[in-house]
Design a protein around this motif. Sequence first.
Motif, mmCIF file in Angstrom:
data_model
loop_
_atom_site.group_PDB
_atom_site.id
_atom_site.type_symbol
_atom_site.label_atom_id
_atom_site.label_comp_id
_atom_site.label_asym_id
_atom_site.label_seq_id
_atom_site.Cartn_x
_atom_site.Cartn_y
_atom_site.Cartn_z
ATOM 1 N N ARG A 234 33.775 41.908 54.742
ATOM 2 C CA ARG A 234 33.938 40.754 53.877
ATOM 3 C C ARG A 234 35.427 40.462 53.742
ATOM 4 O O ARG A 234 36.210 41.331 53.343
ATOM 5 C CB ARG A 234 33.289 40.991 52.509
ATOM 6 C CG ARG A 234 31.814 41.333 52.603
ATOM 7 C CD ARG A 234 31.159 41.454 51.236
ATOM 8 N NE ARG A 234 30.896 40.160 50.639
ATOM 9 C CZ ARG A 234 31.397 39.729 49.486
ATOM 10 N NH1 ARG A 234 32.244 40.494 48.807
ATOM 11 N NH2 ARG A 234 31.096 38.542 49.003
ATOM 12 N N LEU A 235 35.808 39.243 54.092
ATOM 13 C CA LEU A 235 37.221 38.874 54.172
ATOM 14 C C LEU A 235 37.498 37.577 53.430
ATOM 15 O O LEU A 235 36.704 36.633 53.493
ATOM 16 C CB LEU A 235 37.626 38.697 55.646
ATOM 17 C CG LEU A 235 37.319 39.857 56.600
ATOM 18 C CD1 LEU A 235 37.560 39.409 58.035
ATOM 19 C CD2 LEU A 235 38.163 41.066 56.269
ATOM 20 N N ARG B 223 42.206 44.894 45.647
ATOM 21 C CA ARG B 223 41.977 46.122 44.881
ATOM 22 C C ARG B 223 41.122 45.860 43.653
ATOM 23 O O ARG B 223 40.320 46.716 43.244
ATOM 24 C CB ARG B 223 43.314 46.765 44.501
ATOM 25 C CG ARG B 223 44.056 47.345 45.703
ATOM 26 C CD ARG B 223 45.227 48.216 45.289
ATOM 27 N NE ARG B 223 46.325 47.450 44.717
ATOM 28 C CZ ARG B 223 47.271 46.849 45.436
ATOM 29 N NH1 ARG B 223 47.239 46.894 46.757
ATOM 30 N NH2 ARG B 223 48.259 46.194 44.842
ATOM 31 N N GLU B 224 41.245 44.674 43.071
ATOM 32 C CA GLU B 224 40.408 44.325 41.926
ATOM 33 C C GLU B 224 38.931 44.261 42.304
ATOM 34 O O GLU B 224 38.052 44.490 41.477
ATOM 35 C CB GLU B 224 40.847 42.964 41.360
ATOM 36 C CG GLU B 224 42.209 42.979 40.685
ATOM 37 C CD GLU B 224 42.684 41.578 40.333
ATOM 38 O OE1 GLU B 224 41.925 40.607 40.551
ATOM 39 O OE2 GLU B 224 43.823 41.449 39.845
ATOM 40 N N HIS B 225 38.653 43.959 43.567
ATOM 41 C CA HIS B 225 37.266 43.861 44.037
ATOM 42 C C HIS B 225 36.661 45.226 44.356
ATOM 43 O O HIS B 225 35.482 45.308 44.702
ATOM 44 C CB HIS B 225 37.186 42.945 45.255
ATOM 45 C CG HIS B 225 37.236 41.491 44.925
ATOM 46 N ND1 HIS B 225 36.123 40.678 44.920
ATOM 47 C CD2 HIS B 225 38.279 40.684 44.574
ATOM 48 C CE1 HIS B 225 36.466 39.443 44.605
ATOM 49 N NE2 HIS B 225 37.769 39.422 44.382
ATOM 50 N N ALA C 111 38.206 33.715 45.724
ATOM 51 C CA ALA C 111 36.852 34.138 45.361
ATOM 52 C C ALA C 111 35.790 33.196 45.916
ATOM 53 O O ALA C 111 34.650 33.596 46.163
ATOM 54 C CB ALA C 111 36.716 34.237 43.843
ATOM 55 N N ALA C 112 36.183 31.937 46.131
ATOM 56 C CA ALA C 112 35.241 30.940 46.660
ATOM 57 C C ALA C 112 35.317 30.829 48.179
ATOM 58 O O ALA C 112 34.597 30.032 48.770
ATOM 59 C CB ALA C 112 35.532 29.579 46.028
ATOM 60 N N VAL D 199 41.080 50.135 51.640
ATOM 61 C CA VAL D 199 39.662 50.334 51.958
ATOM 62 C C VAL D 199 39.479 51.041 53.300
ATOM 63 O O VAL D 199 38.355 51.203 53.765
ATOM 64 C CB VAL D 199 38.897 48.984 51.973
ATOM 65 C CG1 VAL D 199 38.908 48.336 50.606
ATOM 66 C CG2 VAL D 199 39.469 48.036 53.022
ATOM 67 N N LYS D 200 40.565 51.478 53.926
ATOM 68 C CA LYS D 200 40.472 52.042 55.272
ATOM 69 C C LYS D 200 39.643 53.320 55.315
ATOM 70 O O LYS D 200 38.926 53.567 56.289
ATOM 71 C CB LYS D 200 41.857 52.276 55.874
ATOM 72 C CG LYS D 200 42.680 53.361 55.234
ATOM 73 C CD LYS D 200 43.968 53.616 56.016
ATOM 74 C CE LYS D 200 43.704 54.218 57.364
ATOM 75 N NZ LYS D 200 43.140 55.573 57.286
#
Length: 226
Positions: A124-125, A162-164, A27-28, A190-191
């Motif tokens: 975003r990666l 998937r949580e995001h 997350a950071a 997310v494709k």
Amino acid sequence: MLQQDEAIPIEVAKRLPAPDLLRKVLAAQIIELSPNQAIIRAARDKRFIWPTRSDHHDRFGTPAVMLDREGDGPFWIYGAEDIFTAIVEGRLRNKIATAPGHFRFSAAAENAVIAQLDFSEPLRLFDLSGEAVSVLGIYDELRGPDYEWCQWLGWEIGKIIREHQGAVHGFVYPSRRNPGKVAYAISSCVKDVLETRLTVRTQRLVDTDEYARLVASPCCTDSDSL
């Protein structure tokens, strides 16, 4: 150590970060690729540029025990920052174990394509190319040949993505086959959303300057006698 709440082999679980710790570290460590930063993908043919399923689950792909009855599961769409890295990460050029220093192109290279993936919005990666893998102490495993460990790490990262709920699209990691470069893995979850933002430009692998340079290398051979 990862808590064993699934079918993760004990010896693999001992070397994986706990899910909560992995979640906090990732997350950071989120980076953005701007729309002018293309991802280069090497594919066996045009059908596999933006696939609907994976016909093999290597490196970070779904562990075999987590596949459904049809052999399907979440998968990653791999890419790189340049054509050469995409070629070697895509295993279109492979070393010859019995002839150190030599390599040959795979049978798929003849029909392979190099695709430039351009997205109209930033990607975003999770960044697994530097500080995150250092603090987690997993750099050696990430760069190593243990696909089983990498698959379970990929499984855990996929759950976090998937949580995001679409806010994170994949992760970046150090290329194992081209040291000093990074590669990308985009999550299949997310494709469909990303497809609406995607423009693809392609060229045949054999028409690229990189292919010509590799063919001209003294290390390249098509001999079966080595």
